[in-house]
Design a protein around this motif. Sequence first.
Motif: not given
Length: 105
Positions: A15, A17, A20-21
């Motif tokens: 993913d 994201k 960033t996570w």
Amino acid sequence: MGDLLEKAPIPKDDDPKFETWEAENSMIMPWLVHSMQPEISKSLLFLSTAKEIWEVMTFIFKELDHYQQFTVESVAVQLQKLIEEDENFAFLAGLNPELDQGFKF
């Protein structure tokens, strides 16, 4: 960063994201751990996300809050009993001792 401690699922490795996570998680975990006493934080080092640390600490503090509330209420009840006993003794001590002497059996 709010999603990190919320119920949002951890993004999959593929993913967009996820990076960033992972960066945010890696930043917040030390903040949480270093904000605690070492005796407490040592027991949390096996957890792998900031969310897990947050959930465990939330649970612990809720349990402590219930315990402290119970303890404070217990102390308040005991204090009230002592006050009532003291008031009873003060009342009895204030009675006229001559009245006791008037009734002889």
